[in-house]
Design a protein around this motif. Structure first.
Motif, PDB file in Angstrom:
ATOM      1  N   CYS A  66     -21.322   3.594  28.092  1.00  0.00           N
ATOM      2  CA  CYS A  66     -21.507   5.326  27.997  1.00  0.00           C
ATOM      3  C   CYS A  66     -22.543   5.563  29.131  1.00  0.00           C
ATOM      4  CB  CYS A  66     -21.904   5.844  26.995  1.00  0.00           C
ATOM      5  SG  CYS A  66     -20.726   5.669  25.427  1.00  0.00           S
ATOM      6  N   THR A  74     -28.801   8.267  23.892  1.00  0.00           N
ATOM      7  CA  THR A  74     -29.628   9.051  24.803  1.00  0.00           C
ATOM      8  C   THR A  74     -30.457  10.076  24.173  1.00  0.00           C
ATOM      9  OG1 THR A  74     -27.954   8.993  26.332  1.00  0.00           O
ATOM     10  CG2 THR A  74     -29.333  10.587  26.659  1.00  0.00           C
ATOM     11  N   GLY A 125     -20.643  13.248  31.775  1.00  0.00           N
ATOM     12  CA  GLY A 125     -20.753  11.890  31.299  1.00  0.00           C
ATOM     13  C   GLY A 125     -19.361  11.012  31.522  1.00  0.00           C
ATOM     14  N   MET A 154     -17.330   7.555  30.269  1.00  0.00           N
ATOM     15  CA  MET A 154     -17.116   6.264  29.264  1.00  0.00           C
ATOM     16  C   MET A 154     -16.077   5.288  30.168  1.00  0.00           C
ATOM     17  SD  MET A 154     -16.870   7.806  25.445  1.00  0.00           S
ATOM     18  CE  MET A 154     -15.669   8.861  25.788  1.00  0.00           C
ATOM     19  N   TYR A 198     -28.484   4.686  29.242  1.00  0.00           N
ATOM     20  CA  TYR A 198     -29.140   6.418  29.388  1.00  0.00           C
ATOM     21  C   TYR A 198     -30.089   6.326  30.531  1.00  0.00           C
ATOM     22  CZ  TYR A 198     -33.415   5.127  26.973  1.00  0.00           C
ATOM     23  OH  TYR A 198     -34.517   4.373  26.703  1.00  0.00           O
ATOM     24  N   ASP A 230     -25.085   2.351  25.205  1.00  0.00           N
ATOM     25  CA  ASP A 230     -25.708   3.667  25.934  1.00  0.00           C
ATOM     26  C   ASP A 230     -26.696   3.296  26.970  1.00  0.00           C
ATOM     27  OD1 ASP A 230     -26.670   6.188  26.605  1.00  0.00           O
ATOM     28  OD2 ASP A 230     -27.754   6.510  24.375  1.00  0.00           O
ATOM     29  N   THR A 254     -24.403   8.947  31.650  1.00  0.00           N
ATOM     30  CA  THR A 254     -24.131  10.378  32.244  1.00  0.00           C
ATOM     31  C   THR A 254     -25.317  10.531  33.336  1.00  0.00           C
ATOM     32  OG1 THR A 254     -26.380  11.249  30.834  1.00  0.00           O
ATOM     33  CG2 THR A 254     -24.438  10.801  29.415  1.00  0.00           C
ATOM     34  N   ASP A 314     -30.504   8.418  18.064  1.00  0.00           N
ATOM     35  CA  ASP A 314     -29.118   9.016  18.134  1.00  0.00           C
ATOM     36  C   ASP A 314     -28.913   9.825  16.917  1.00  0.00           C
ATOM     37  OD1 ASP A 314     -26.642   9.545  18.859  1.00  0.00           O
ATOM     38  OD2 ASP A 314     -26.206   7.311  19.509  1.00  0.00           O
ATOM     39  N   TYR A 370     -23.123  12.512  26.710  1.00  0.00           N
ATOM     40  CA  TYR A 370     -23.173  11.275  25.794  1.00  0.00           C
ATOM     41  C   TYR A 370     -22.681  12.000  24.422  1.00  0.00           C
ATOM     42  CZ  TYR A 370     -24.775   7.913  22.544  1.00  0.00           C
ATOM     43  OH  TYR A 370     -24.650   7.054  21.537  1.00  0.00           O
TER      44      TYR A 370
END
Length: 479
Positions: free
Chosen positions: A318, A108, A332, A334, A293, A291, A320, A218, A191
């Motif tokens: 993952c 993200t 967030g 997981m 995002y 991710d 959010t 990242d 995240y």
């Protein structure tokens, strides 16, 4: 928490892929997709399906095609028609067993602090928090405060409250095609905390190297991996995402991916490439950190399912609320392989004793009422109009720039033509009162074509047009 209400699963939020060249009638393809989701446990008993008109419009088919598919599934016992024309899943089936059951985000984008004195700011990684659904959120807060049993407000399991974990599974399995079980969900503070917990756990389990997409924003993973003693390597990114043939050249124990909308280039990893990533992870015994995002914001393409549904024993999913609702919520989640759940939950408890119970229960109610779906339906056309304004302005003022990754998300990358230096363009724009970031600062290798990142989520259409005109003047005048 109540089950999903009728109408909370619109057409664009039910993962159905149609192949008009397959030679299979469209109603049969719709039947097969919904039937498979029920059999796999992605759609539970009581989950509402979109109205036939809504689903037909979203898929670009006639209503009769969807009606025929629903009627067949009702006849088979998979669906049930309710009063008022509502259609719901009639049966629940356990998810297919995985190796773990048998005993075996962009990253993200994290925006820089907004600089002072800029006339227009194309900063990336932001969502329009002025559109936060305050009234609907307040209704959920009131519901939680008036109906939640007292024992929910004590210290709880490190995974998070059961109501939110169940609501997230219902949503993700329906919308993103995951194979999520509430027992494998860990709620975290965005995240940033999620990747921190994962890196801690992987390092303690003997991981030595983590691979990131190149370019990638990242910074969390880079800094945290270095602090944990892990090496960080970059995997080159092509037009369609990470170049999977390079994976075998690095001895990595984990790979962080943004496969549904690569950050920042916007590439979508193909099904063949996803399959190769999974094969690599299985050969290596590695973990893929997916991710996801900004997958909820797509405009010109069919939905792309999450990789986690392909290999839940090797993929950590993952997600959010930062890009959909507001980053300040610090919510967030997981979906973790079964063999890592206990360690990740323990790391979460050690970090902060768990996320806010009231916020978790509020989000669970918000999801269960269908308010999250309604908010996304309201915001998609808003961001779509801003994206159109950006693309129109680029065509008018900067036709030599090549936009990429335009089908989804809240930003666009525009590649510079040869002869334009990225750093010089960014500096010239700043002198004109325009803030914009270049792709170069997110490269791990430090080399590659020049490009600019246009975040458009919080800008009005007129401000977007003005900003691109300013950029064109800066490039033209070189000052």
């Amino acid at each position: 928490m109540g089950r999903l209400r009728t109408g909370s699963g619109p057409a664009e939020d039910l993962l159905i892929e149609l192949d008009r060249n397959a030679g299979v009638p469209l109603h049969r393809q719709i039947e097969a997709s919904i039937r498979a989701s029920i059999r796999a446990g992605r759609l539970r008993a009581g989950a509402s399906l979109p109205p036939t008109r809504t689903l037909a419009a979203g898929l670009g088919v006639s209503r009769g095609v969807v009606v025929e598919a629903y009627q067949q599934l009702v006849a088979e016992g998979y669906l049930a028609s309710r009063s008022g024309g509502y259609t719901q899943v009639a049966v629940s089936m356990p998810p297919a067993a995985t190796e773990a059951d048998a005993g075996t985000g962009a990253a993200t984008a994290q925006p820089d602090p907004r600089g002072a004195g800029f006339r227009i700011d194309f900063g990336y990684g932001r969502t329009d928090v002025s559109q936060f659904p305050r009234a609907a959120w307040l209704r959920s807060v009131r519901t939680v405060l008036t109906t939640t049993p007292n024992d929910r407000f004590v210290y709880l399991d490190g995974r998070g409250v059961p109501e939110l974990r169940q609501a997230l599974c219902d949503y993700l399995n329906r919308v993103r095609g995951t194979l999520a079980d509430p027992g494998n969900v860990v709620v975290c503070n965005g995240y940033g905390q999620g990747i921190s917990l994962l890196i801690q756990v992987l390092a303690r389990r003997g991981a030595r190297r983590i691979a990131l997409e190149d370019p990638s924003s990242d910074d969390d993973a880079r800094v945290l991996a270095a602090a944990a003693g892990l090496d960080v390597v970059g995997i080159p990114v092509g037009p369609d995402g990470v170049q999977v043939e390079a994976l075998d050249l690095v001895d990595a124990d984990a790979l962080v991916l943004t496969p549904s909308h690569q950050w920042p280039t916007g590439g979508v990893l193909s099904s063949a490439a996803r399959a190769e990533v999974i094969r690599w992870a299985r050969r290596r015994g590695a973990i893929v950190i997916e991710d996801d995002y900004d997958a909820e914001y797509r405009y010109d393409r069919s939905p792309v399912g999450a990789m986690q549904g392909l290999a839940p024993e090797h993929v950590v999913y993952c997600g959010t609320a930062s890009k959909t609702l507001a980053p300040g919520l610090r919510l967030g989640w997981m979906v973790v392989p079964a063999h890592l759940v206990a360690d990740v939950a323990s790391a979460k408890l050690l970090a902060d004793r768990g996320s806010s119970v009231i916020d978790q229960l509020t989000f669970a109610d918000f999801l269960g009422r269908g308010e999250f779906d309604r908010h996304l339906r309201r915001m998609r056309p808003v961001y779509r109009r801003r994206r159109y304004a950006l693309l129109d302005a680029l065509r008018t003022h900067l036709p030599d720039l090549r936009p990429a990754g335009i089908a989804a998300g809240q930003h666009v990358v525009a590649w510079l033509p040869p002869g334009l230096d990225e750093a010089a363009v960014v500096a010239a724009a700043a002198r004109r009162g325009l803030r914009i970031q270049g792709v170069g600062r997110f490269r791990i290798s430090g080399s590659g074509p020049g490009g600019l990142i246009f975040g458009y989520a919080i800008l009005s259409e007129s401000a977007i047009a003005e900003g691109v005109a300013l950029l064109a003047a800066a490039i033209r005048d070189g000052s």
